[in-house]
Scaffold this motif. Structure first.
Motif, PDB file in Angstrom:
ATOM      1  N   CYS A 252     -50.300 -13.196 -26.659  1.00 54.51           N
ATOM      2  CA  CYS A 252     -50.199 -14.672 -27.904  1.00 54.51           C
ATOM      3  C   CYS A 252     -49.283 -15.159 -27.894  1.00 54.51           C
ATOM      4  O   CYS A 252     -48.335 -16.265 -27.138  1.00 54.51           O
ATOM      5  CB  CYS A 252     -50.528 -14.499 -29.487  1.00 54.51           C
ATOM      6  N   GLU A 253     -47.845 -13.757 -27.202  1.00 54.16           N
ATOM      7  CA  GLU A 253     -46.753 -14.048 -26.897  1.00 54.16           C
ATOM      8  C   GLU A 253     -46.258 -15.082 -25.623  1.00 54.16           C
ATOM      9  O   GLU A 253     -45.928 -16.106 -25.286  1.00 54.16           O
ATOM     10  CB  GLU A 253     -45.427 -13.730 -26.980  1.00 54.16           C
ATOM     11  N   ARG A 254     -46.973 -14.542 -24.280  1.00 48.49           N
ATOM     12  CA  ARG A 254     -47.314 -14.949 -23.320  1.00 48.49           C
ATOM     13  C   ARG A 254     -48.158 -16.051 -23.048  1.00 48.49           C
ATOM     14  O   ARG A 254     -47.163 -16.546 -21.995  1.00 48.49           O
ATOM     15  CB  ARG A 254     -47.409 -14.034 -22.237  1.00 48.49           C
ATOM     16  N   LEU A 255     -48.896 -16.295 -23.800  1.00 46.19           N
ATOM     17  CA  LEU A 255     -49.486 -17.610 -23.123  1.00 46.19           C
ATOM     18  C   LEU A 255     -48.565 -18.942 -24.489  1.00 46.19           C
ATOM     19  O   LEU A 255     -48.635 -19.935 -23.661  1.00 46.19           O
ATOM     20  CB  LEU A 255     -50.467 -17.842 -24.584  1.00 46.19           C
ATOM     21  N   ALA A 256     -47.981 -18.618 -25.007  1.00 50.36           N
ATOM     22  CA  ALA A 256     -47.072 -19.312 -25.860  1.00 50.36           C
ATOM     23  C   ALA A 256     -45.722 -19.917 -25.450  1.00 50.36           C
ATOM     24  O   ALA A 256     -44.789 -20.576 -25.392  1.00 50.36           O
ATOM     25  CB  ALA A 256     -47.295 -18.810 -27.454  1.00 50.36           C
ATOM     26  N   GLU A 257     -45.535 -19.106 -24.445  1.00 51.31           N
ATOM     27  CA  GLU A 257     -43.865 -18.962 -24.323  1.00 51.31           C
ATOM     28  C   GLU A 257     -44.113 -20.392 -23.294  1.00 51.31           C
ATOM     29  O   GLU A 257     -42.355 -20.566 -23.301  1.00 51.31           O
ATOM     30  CB  GLU A 257     -43.545 -17.944 -23.666  1.00 51.31           C
ATOM     31  N   ALA A 280     -52.906 -11.449 -34.459  1.00 51.89           N
ATOM     32  CA  ALA A 280     -51.926 -11.161 -33.629  1.00 51.89           C
ATOM     33  C   ALA A 280     -51.857 -13.620 -33.321  1.00 51.89           C
ATOM     34  O   ALA A 280     -52.836 -13.588 -33.002  1.00 51.89           O
ATOM     35  CB  ALA A 280     -51.635 -10.876 -32.194  1.00 51.89           C
ATOM     36  N   ALA A 281     -50.522 -14.368 -33.349  1.00 48.19           N
ATOM     37  CA  ALA A 281     -50.133 -14.781 -33.182  1.00 48.19           C
ATOM     38  C   ALA A 281     -49.226 -15.366 -32.293  1.00 48.19           C
ATOM     39  O   ALA A 281     -48.321 -14.715 -32.877  1.00 48.19           O
ATOM     40  CB  ALA A 281     -50.888 -16.140 -34.696  1.00 48.19           C
ATOM     41  N   ALA A 282     -48.756 -16.077 -31.779  1.00 48.04           N
ATOM     42  CA  ALA A 282     -47.729 -17.016 -31.154  1.00 48.04           C
ATOM     43  C   ALA A 282     -47.861 -18.899 -30.931  1.00 48.04           C
ATOM     44  O   ALA A 282     -48.474 -18.997 -30.786  1.00 48.04           O
ATOM     45  CB  ALA A 282     -47.171 -16.452 -30.038  1.00 48.04           C
ATOM     46  N   GLY A 283     -46.293 -19.275 -31.385  1.00 50.12           N
ATOM     47  CA  GLY A 283     -46.415 -21.004 -31.370  1.00 50.12           C
ATOM     48  C   GLY A 283     -47.104 -21.036 -32.589  1.00 50.12           C
ATOM     49  O   GLY A 283     -47.294 -22.551 -32.709  1.00 50.12           O
TER      50      GLY A 283
END
Length: 626
Positions: A252-257, A280-283
């Motif tokens: 998730c972090e790499r996709l939202a970077e 898990a989540a990011a962004g």
């Protein structure tokens, strides 16, 4: 050319979607590689069998992908072909996972077997789609697709196509590409601007249109490059993850970077209430996900994450199409601390995270643009499969490292299972001796058969398309030891795909008793349901927690010493330190024998018996060879 090809496109060749359907129907990594080497590199069947890893070389700074030295029957280079970058990576993974040396054949079978592999993939495509025309596709149709794609779709210089495909003359294309119809002639030549009758304003307008088209193509190319970088970053996170939580957060972090996605989250596969709880989540945070869920609820629309799990395929929903504006309080972080209004999300793409029959969850990505293009959906779909495979590997590793597990016992009477069917029809018994992975989708079984002739077993085995290879290892008494390479038609393969370790399996006169262990944190319902889905006439007859004894290094060594004679241990030690087991060898058997003052046959006798004792100790108590 097959019947399907004649009806698929105006020029009588497989269309792009049909080719992709065919390639995705390959149930083994090897079959997929064979199809792609013919359909995307243009190799003939004989050339596929002569391919070696060291035939592939970098293009340098000139382009992505790789160059391939295509070998003639003599072994000399016949021509140069081009391998697309994603296919090169797939080829590299296949070579590494199968331990193929640089000078060994990648697909070490006959050209006839290559044709059979393509036919098996074509048959499976026909079964999957219900379109019997797929069954007529042959290797020659894949070569025709390769030529048409380059000439018509990509508009590659015909001289280049002629060279990389190994055709002798331009007339070779006549049978691959049909005569153009009137509309094609008119459309193609009207764009060529032949003649001098255009007015200056018309030329200016054409120039402006062309410039706009080029800008759009450049934007699409830039987005494709950016997404490729993002996917590679995710792959790095997948490969470096130590556990499932670490993997999901990293993805998730790499996709939202980057700028490609406003947010990404992963939810479990249990979406019966259609309200996923992000693991898990990011962004994007919980409130942002809830805001999107509310918009689907208010519109009475099925969310894409539910469709993705249900259908096992990428699902896309454009928010602007019939969905209310939602709650303005719903917000998502853009990854830099600022807040993005969830109402600005233009589309949500959901990708199943699956490996074979197991679906671990769903990856959802939100964008502030419309639906992704087909190629982007395909990239995300492939990414989902890689994540699913990594989750399976993590689950298996957890099982290996744990000192406790859950033991499951199944009774299988499903005639679709190859060993159940064969044991019933031959009234015999199959006992599993060992399992070893061959590829991402195939297993190597060593099976003892009693009360049946091996030849009769071979005749029945070939009726099951999941059986790729079978051979006799040895006969003894009233039975025999057989070797099977199986890519389907076996509950053992299904259990292994769910991360289970097979500890025992016996098939007797149509009844299969299977025992497997799974990690304590494994999704037991997914394992049981997955097996029943593949083989309906299967029931769970037992479940219990078991302790898995942990053996220290000292205990292992003591166990080995108990099995070895003094002479065997001395011989193994001398050979080991003399480099006999290195590659290339530091010492020959004759040199080691001379140093020990024994004959070469005596040395080999001690070595073989000592190695057998070592392997017996290592593999003892585990069918799967933990």
């Amino acid at each position: 050319m097959g019947a399907l090809a004649r009806e698929s496109t105006d020029d009588g060749v497989l269309s792009g979607p049909e080719y992709r359907e065919l390639a995705e129907s390959a149930e083994t990594y090897r079959k997929a590689l064979v199809v792609r080497l013919i359909g995307e590199v243009g190799l003939r069947t004989g050339e596929v069998t002569r391919l070696r890893p060291d035939d592939v070389r970098s293009t340098g700074d000139r382009a992505s992908g790789a160059l391939l030295d295509v070998r003639a029957e003599s072994g000399e280079r016949d021509r140069i072909a081009y391998v697309p970058d994603d296919l090169r990576r797939s080829l590299d993974r296949y070579v590494r996972s199968n331990g193929i040396d640089a000078d060994e054949r990648v697909v070490d079978v006959s050209p006839r077997r290559i044709q059979m592999l393509v036919a098996e993939v074509a048959d499976r495509a026909a079964d999957r789609t219900g379109d019997d025309r797929f069954a007529a596709v042959a290797a020659s149709d894949l070569r025709a697709y390769f030529a048409r794609t380059l000439l018509v779709e990509e508009r590659v210089d015909p001289r280049v196509v002629l060279a990389v495909g190994g055709w002798e003359s331009f007339e070779s294309f006549d049978r691959l590409l049909g005569e153009p119809d009137e509309s094609t002639v008119a459309a193609e030549l009207s764009d060529a601007d032949v003649g001098t009758g255009d007015t200056a304003p018309a030329r200016a307008s054409d120039g402006a249109s062309r410039a706009e088209e080029l800008r759009e193509r450049a934007d699409r190319l830039e987005r494709r490059v950016d997404l490729g970088d993002r996917v590679r970053a995710v792959d790095d996170a997948v490969l470096s993850a130590s556990d499932r939580d670490d993997l999901e957060v990293g993805v998730c972090e790499r996709l939202a970077e980057g700028d490609e996605y406003a947010g990404a989250w992963i939810a479990t596969s249990d979406l019966t209430d259609e309200r996923p709880t992000p693991a898990a989540a990011a962004g994007i945070d919980r409130s942002g996900v809830d805001a999107l869920i509310e918009r689907f609820d208010e519109a009475s629309a099925v969310p894409p994450w539910t469709e993705a799990v249900r259908d096992g395929a990428v699902s896309v929903a454009e928010i602007d199409e019939g969905l209310p504006a939602g709650d303005a309080d719903g917000a998502a972080s853009d990854g830099e601390g600022s807040v993005v209004d969830a109402d600005r999300v233009g589309a949500v793409t959901a990708v199943p995270l699956a490996h074979r029959e197991t679906t671990y969850g769903v990856l959802a990505v939100a964008t502030d643009r419309g639906a992704p293009e087909d190629w982007e959906g395909e990239e995300l779909s492939a990414l989902g499969r890689r994540i699913g495979h990594a989750l399976t590997a993590i689950q298996r590793r957890n099982l290996l490292l744990s000192d406790a597990a859950v033991e499951l016992e199944f009774r299988c009477r499903d005639e679709g299972a190859v060993f159940v069917d064969a044991s019933a029809r031959l009234d015999c018994t199959f006992s599993l001796e060992s399992i070893a992975p061959v590829s991402a989708s195939s297993l190597l079984f060593h099976v003892t058969v009693a009360d049946a002739d091996p030849g009769d077993v071979f005749d029945l085995a070939v009726e099951h398309r999941g059986v790729e290879e079978v051979r006799l290892v040895e006969t003894h008494g009233d039975g025999a030891l057989l070797e099977f390479v199986v890519g389907g038609d076996s509950p053992l393969l299904t259990l292994a795909a769910h991360g289970a370790t097979i500890t025992d399996a016996v098939f007797e006169s149509g009844d299969g008793d299977l025992v497997a262990e799974v990690a304590q944190d494994a999704d037991l319902r997914a394992v049981v349901d997955g097996l029943r889905t593949a083989f309906p006439d299967t029931e769970l007859v037992g479940k219990r927690e078991v302790e898995r004894p942990v053996q220290t290094v000292r205990e292992f060594r003591e166990g080995v010493e108990d099995e070895l004679t003094d002479r065997q241990e001395a011989t193994l030690r001398a050979a080991y330190y003399a480099g006999y087991f290195d590659w290339p060898r530091g010492s020959t058997a004759e040199e080691v024998a001379d140093s020990m003052d024994v004959s070469s046959p005596t040395l080999h006798n001690h070595l073989r018996k000592g190695q057998r004792a070592l392997l017996d100790t290592f593999f003892e108590g585990s069918v799967g060879g933990e």
